[in-house]
Design a protein around this motif. Structure first.
Motif: not given
Ligand code: IPE
Ligand code: IPE
Ligand code: MG
Length: 244
Positions: A96-103, A142-146, A171-173
């Motif tokens: 029941x673990x939600x896997x997400x990605x940042x990058x 991340x800050x530039x993309x947001x 919220x844009x991150x």
């Protein structure tokens, strides 16, 4: 350790570091360190999300700068990620673990992106903890993309300039996550190397000497005990406590 009565962090970040040095000290190639490190990551993330009550775990497994490494090492790591995500999709689903990605997706190759998308899709409705893999992640990117996303919404009149504040920007991150409470970097390096700059503004830092492949449950318990001694003030002063 019994976590039920402890003051625990909500969001923990781990900068997974020291795989290469661990391997060298064992007379092995760096790739072996990554392999054992990845096995440890499975164990420790299970422990953190399933046995302690901690809700969100962000793990830094590949920085935007890690592309500066040799092709051999980068290829090995990408192949390792692909294999791991493929193999563990079912397991995370069952747990029941939600896997997400940042990058950034670019320049990751199709193969790894496909397994990332599959595991994300498969676990998207899970409610028993969030595991955020920071892969091809950079705090600056991340800050530039947001910022670019904010510009786009301004241009398209979805928001106006007066709406833009710290809360909205957050919220844009890459992911809409709570701030990091506790940030651990293994291997005795005292820096954050471009990890979650926005989210770590008031994080408590902890730098154990242990290389990541040896960072086990006992080491994590020690880290949390240290966290419980920290006095988090967020810029304020608890006058009542001071005067008592
Ligand atoms: C961390 O271990 C894993 C990644 C950065 C992918 P390192 O590979 O940085 O190991 P050291 O720091 O060289 O020992
Ligand atoms: C930071 O570790 C990135 C990850 C752990 C994924 P590095 O080993 O790449 O960082 P530096 O080069 O020592 O700062
Ligand atoms: Mg390193």
């Amino acid at each position: 350790m019994d976590y039920s009565k402890m003051k625990i962090p909500h969001h923990v970040g781990i900068i997974v570091d020291g795989n290469g040095r661990w391997a060298e000290e064992h007379g092995k190639k760096r790739s072996y360190g990554h392999k054992i490190g990845s096995e440890n990551l499975e164990k420790i993330s299970h422990y953190i999300l399933k046995k302690t009550g901690i809700k969100v775990l962000s793990v830094y497994v590949f920085s935007t700068e890690n592309f500066k490494r040799s092709k051999e090492e980068v290829d090995y790591l990408m192949d390792l990620f692909t294999k791991k995500f493929k193999r563990y999709a079912k397991r995370y689903q069952k747990e029941n673990i939600k896997v997400i990605f940042s990058g950034r997706r670019n320049p990751l190759d199709e193969e790894v992106l496909k397994t990332m998308d599959e595991i994300t899709e498969m676990t998207k409705n899970n409610t028993g903890g969030i595991l955020n893999f920071c892969l091809n992640y950079g705090g600056h990117s991340e800050i530039v993309d947001a910022t670019l996303k904010v510009f786009k919404d301004l241009r398209e009149n979805k928001i106006i300039e007066d709406d833009v504040n710290e809360e909205l920007f957050g919220h844009y991150l890459y992911q809409d996550l709570p701030p990091i409470d506790f940030l651990i970097r293994t291997s005795g390096e005292y820096r954050i190397s471009n990890f979650m700059l926005w989210q770590s503004s008031y994080a408590e830092f902890y730098f154990p000497k242990t290389y990541f492949p040896d960072f086990n449950e006992e080491e994590f318990d020690k880290a949390i005990l240290e966290y419980t001694t920290r006095d988090r003030r967020f810029g304020g002063i608890d006058y009542e406590k001071k005067n008592s």
